[in-house]
Write an enzyme that holds these catalytic residues in place. Structure first.
Site, PDB file in Angstrom:
ATOM      1  N   ARG A 144      30.853  12.271   6.966  1.00 51.42           N
ATOM      2  CA  ARG A 144      29.840  12.163   5.910  1.00 51.42           C
ATOM      3  C   ARG A 144      30.308  11.335   4.722  1.00 51.42           C
ATOM      4  O   ARG A 144      29.622  11.288   3.710  1.00 51.42           O
ATOM      5  CB  ARG A 144      29.374  13.557   5.481  1.00 51.42           C
ATOM      6  CG  ARG A 144      28.602  14.193   6.573  1.00 51.42           C
ATOM      7  CD  ARG A 144      27.857  15.443   6.167  1.00 51.42           C
ATOM      8  NE  ARG A 144      27.623  16.132   7.402  1.00 51.42           N
ATOM      9  CZ  ARG A 144      28.489  16.973   7.961  1.00 51.42           C
ATOM     10  NH1 ARG A 144      29.585  17.331   7.318  1.00 51.42           N
ATOM     11  NH2 ARG A 144      28.246  17.496   9.117  1.00 51.42           N
ATOM     12  N   GLY A 204      34.060  24.470  12.273  1.00 52.22           N
ATOM     13  CA  GLY A 204      34.561  25.222  13.435  1.00 52.22           C
ATOM     14  C   GLY A 204      34.028  26.639  13.467  1.00 52.22           C
ATOM     15  O   GLY A 204      34.590  27.501  14.131  1.00 52.22           O
ATOM     16  N   GLU A 206      31.587  27.939  14.901  1.00 53.55           N
ATOM     17  CA  GLU A 206      31.070  28.428  16.182  1.00 53.55           C
ATOM     18  C   GLU A 206      32.219  28.598  17.177  1.00 53.55           C
ATOM     19  O   GLU A 206      32.004  28.860  18.355  1.00 53.55           O
ATOM     20  CB  GLU A 206      30.031  27.448  16.743  1.00 53.55           C
ATOM     21  CG  GLU A 206      28.606  27.736  16.285  1.00 53.55           C
ATOM     22  CD  GLU A 206      28.365  27.474  14.806  1.00 53.55           C
ATOM     23  OE1 GLU A 206      28.834  26.434  14.311  1.00 53.55           O
ATOM     24  OE2 GLU A 206      27.750  28.317  14.134  1.00 53.55           O
ATOM     25  N   ASN A 286      28.041  30.033   8.405  1.00 55.22           N
ATOM     26  CA  ASN A 286      27.750  31.313   9.064  1.00 55.22           C
ATOM     27  C   ASN A 286      29.027  32.079   9.418  1.00 55.22           C
ATOM     28  O   ASN A 286      30.118  31.513   9.444  1.00 55.22           O
ATOM     29  CB  ASN A 286      26.953  31.059  10.343  1.00 55.22           C
ATOM     30  CG  ASN A 286      27.677  30.119  11.291  1.00 55.22           C
ATOM     31  OD1 ASN A 286      27.602  28.903  11.118  1.00 55.22           O
ATOM     32  ND2 ASN A 286      28.406  30.654  12.247  1.00 55.22           N
ATOM     33  N   ASP A 331      23.143  32.255  12.211  1.00 65.21           N
ATOM     34  CA  ASP A 331      23.580  30.871  12.009  1.00 65.21           C
ATOM     35  C   ASP A 331      22.976  30.295  10.729  1.00 65.21           C
ATOM     36  O   ASP A 331      22.657  29.112  10.660  1.00 65.21           O
ATOM     37  CB  ASP A 331      23.244  29.975  13.218  1.00 65.21           C
ATOM     38  CG  ASP A 331      23.971  28.637  13.157  1.00 65.21           C
ATOM     39  OD1 ASP A 331      25.055  28.582  12.536  1.00 65.21           O
ATOM     40  OD2 ASP A 331      23.445  27.648  13.702  1.00 65.21           O
ATOM     41  N   HIS A 638      29.251  16.527  26.697  1.00 67.77           N
ATOM     42  CA  HIS A 638      28.263  15.692  27.409  1.00 67.77           C
ATOM     43  C   HIS A 638      26.859  15.991  26.924  1.00 67.77           C
ATOM     44  O   HIS A 638      26.306  17.004  27.245  1.00 67.77           O
ATOM     45  CB  HIS A 638      28.370  15.918  28.908  1.00 67.77           C
ATOM     46  CG  HIS A 638      29.737  15.648  29.428  1.00 67.77           C
ATOM     47  ND1 HIS A 638      30.224  14.384  29.607  1.00 67.77           N
ATOM     48  CD2 HIS A 638      30.744  16.478  29.771  1.00 67.77           C
ATOM     49  CE1 HIS A 638      31.466  14.454  30.062  1.00 67.77           C
ATOM     50  NE2 HIS A 638      31.814  15.697  30.157  1.00 67.77           N
TER      51      HIS A 638
HETATM   52 CA    CA Z   1      26.621  27.019  12.084  1.00 70.70          CA
END
Ligand code: CA
Length: 638
Positions: A144, A204, A206, A286, A331, A638
């Site tokens: 960003r 990170g 998740e 989250n 989330d 992918h």
């Molecule tokens: Ca998230």
């Protein structure tokens, strides 16, 4: 410190070569390259020809004081030049512009310095991020942006390094390893600067990450402090600035045994240095795993997930926090841009931090002490909480929101009413501008158990599928409100919409020319940059770039001409999830527009064909299971 710019030295050397004179090189006139410091950033409004910091000024307004381009003449706004990058992955950088030089990052965390008038690259730097780092996060190898400060250009690399480059020639000055390279951390966010330090977070959330922000001495790269946003093992303090608040406040909000695979609260987007209080705000993501019942025995606020946290800029010592989604399980990252302003609310002058996180509420937070001033939903159809109680500052959470034993559809869903896409505040109209997603929702489907497997998409619920293995596909609900997306102008004082303009857009820029520019990346307008009147919302201009414009544009001026500048390049989470709008591959670009610009952009490539051609037919249940397996094992790369 150098006494001449790299460009000027090159010119002198070229002149010597051409003329064969023996005159000694003369020091160049003008400022040192990228001579940006706190005093200069504080006066950013005095030099609207530049875009000195990520948010345009210390308050992160994303507002340009330039007013040459207006609704009346914008029909003449055309490309002035473009620069093709060497990667076709997603481009999300906000460029920095200092004294006629643009500093911009690309996918894979590469850095370019570019002549702002001609678009010619002055230097390039490739940190050579290893390819497998791409598998450590969800949403493409994006960057960003860079920060520019004290003659250096700072970039956070996708594999977790913070690198300082000499602004004159792009040569590395120092490198700091900001994360454990073996762990599931990435950096997609831009570094921020202030108080002689460079601040960097990571992603990170998740993947079992535990969020933190590190502050490094801008000149030497020495770690000044680190502040964790979620707790570690209470028996083993981190030796970090956050140790004290972990023990006094944070640990008590987490239940169940300590587990290194729980945490989240990643600071992957917005960090703001506020010179009014010498404090740094971090906006956190989250919790991990997503459902609180697997993370914290089904109870507790779980500080500091989905929060705004203020720390002392010099020491990293905790000052205050405001948690937007206590016990978050949906989330609902609270990583949206934090924008600072002095507002008069109910007749009282307030130092406000405005925030528009995924959870759908527009927050005005008092920067002195983190107390809530007001919060109202900025989109209709919010169901996870009915309101924010002004007395306690806490949401009134829907009784079924925690999906411990049965699925629940909630709005906003994991995509959020607004995610990270840059927002803008115009001190002229006193309005906030942002992309809003109304009635967006997710169906949260519980799993019976949670296990952490490094690198897998195991969030503690069934993800990216419509139903769990033990239930029939849910029937569509005709009475469900239809999702709507639009550019929203919001009055932060009255907490009401000023106008809406339909469209699936992305980041925005407000200008003194009564304009709001917005990139588009997700719908049929994919690839366009558009402009609306800032006061009424009327769309007055649109241009096919022709590549996705995901982030907010910026504005600068050279030789008396105003430019609008944007990065373009398809990628990022939204595009990966929407292959039907993907064009055939084309390189990312940096595109500059000005009145009566005469550059010709490449033609719009044809839409890409289906990713995989399949002629066999499969039972619906097998398709669903195949999709779940793909999400679990393949989707990361992918
Ligand atoms: Ca998230």
């Amino acid at each position: 410190m150098k006494t001449a710019t790299g460009l000027a030295l090159f010119t002198v050397a070229a002149a010597l070569g051409a003329c064969g004179t023996r005159n000694p090189p003369q020091p160049a006139a003008g400022p040192e390259p990228a001579a940006v410091d706190d005093a200069r950033i504080a006066q950013a409004a005095a030099e609207p020809q530049n875009w000195l910091v990520h948010g345009g000024n210390q308050q992160a307004h994303r507002y340009s004081g330039l007013d040459q381009i207006t609704p009346e003449n914008i029909s003449r706004l055309k490309p002035a030049w473009f620069l093709e990058f060497d990667t076709y992955r997603g481009q999300e950088a906000t460029p920095i512009v200092v004294d006629g030089v643009i500093y911009v990052t690309t996918a894979w965390s590469k850095v370019y310095a570019v002549d702002a008038k001609s678009g010619k690259a002055l230097w390039q730097y490739d940190p050579k991020v290893p390819g497998p780092a791409a598998a450590k996060n969800c949403c493409d190898v994006v960057s960003r942006g860079a920060a520019v400060y004290h003659g250096k250009v700072y970039v956070g690399t996708y594999d977790g390094r913070l690198i300082a480059l000499d602004a004159a020639d792009g040569q590395p000055v120092w490198t700091a390893q900001t994360v454990d390279p073996e762990a599931m951390y990435t950096i997609s966010g831009a570094p921020r600067v202030g108080a002689g330090l460079v601040f960097i977070g990571n992603g990170g959330g998740e993947f079992g990450g535990r969020g933190y922000v590190s502050a490094y001495d801008a000149d030497t790269g020495k770690l000044a402090w680190r502040f964790y946003t979620t707790p570690g093992d209470p028996a083993k303090p981190d030796g970090a600035a956050s140790d004290e608040v972990m023990a006094s406040k944070v640990q008590a909000t987490w239940f169940g045994p300590h587990d290194p695979a729980r945490g989240g609260g990643m600071v992957w987007n917005s960090i703001v240095f506020d010179p009014d209080f010498d404090q740094v705000y971090m906006a956190t993501g989250n919790g991990f795993p997503w459902p609180r019942h697997f993370r914290s025995a089904g109870k507790g606020d779980n500080l500091f997930i989905s929060s705004v946290v203020a720390v002392d800029a010099k020491t990293g010592k905790y000052k205050w926090h405001y948690q937007e989604s206590p016990g978050e399980s949906w989330d609902h990252d609270s990583v949206a841009d934090m924008i600072l302003a002095d507002l008069t609310i109910n007749g009282e002058a307030r130092k406000v931090l405005m925030h528009t996180p995924k959870n759908g509420f527009f927050y005005n937070i008092d920067r002195r002490d983190g107390k809530l001033i007001s919060a109202e939903p900025f989109v209709p159809g919010v169901t996870w909480a009915s309101r924010i109680d002004p007395a306690t500052g806490r949401p009134v959470v829907a009784p079924n929101a925690y999906y411990t034993d049965k699925p629940v559809r909630l709005s906003p869903g994991e995509g959020g009413a607004h995610s990270w896409q840059p927002t803008a505040f115009s001190p002229k109209t006193r309005l906030m501008y942002l992309q809003a997603n109304a009635n967006s929702s997710s169906r949260y489907i519980p799993r019976k158990e949670f296990r952490y497997v490094k690198g897998m998409d195991y969030l503690g619920l069934y993800h990216f599928v419509q139903h769990g293995p033990d239930e029939a596909p849910p029937k569509p609900d005709p009475s469900a409100p239809k999702p709507e997306t639009y550019l929203l102008a919001w009055d932060p004082v009255t907490q009401k919409a000023a106008w809406k303009s339909p469209g699936a857009g992305a980041g925005v820029l407000a200008t003194a020319g009564n304009l709001v520019f917005q990139g588009h990346s997700r719908d049929v307008q994919m690839g366009s940059l558009s402009a609306h009147r800032a006061d009424t919302g009327e769309q007055v201009w649109s241009f096919e770039t022709p590549n996705a414009v995901i982030t907010g544009p910026v504005s600068y001026a050279v030789d008396g001409e105003q430019y609008i500048l944007a990065t373009s390049g398809a990628g990022g989470g939204a595009i990966i999830a929407s292959p039907q709008v993907m064009r055939q591959r084309q390189m990312g670009r940096l595109v500059a527009f000005k009145l009566d610009g005469a550059a010709q952009l490449p033609a719009d490539p044809a839409p890409a064909g289906p990713m995989v051609q399949v002629t066999q037919t499969f039972a619906a249940a097998d398709v669903e299971r195949g999709k779940a397996l793909w999400v679990e094992f393949c989707a990361r790369c992918h």
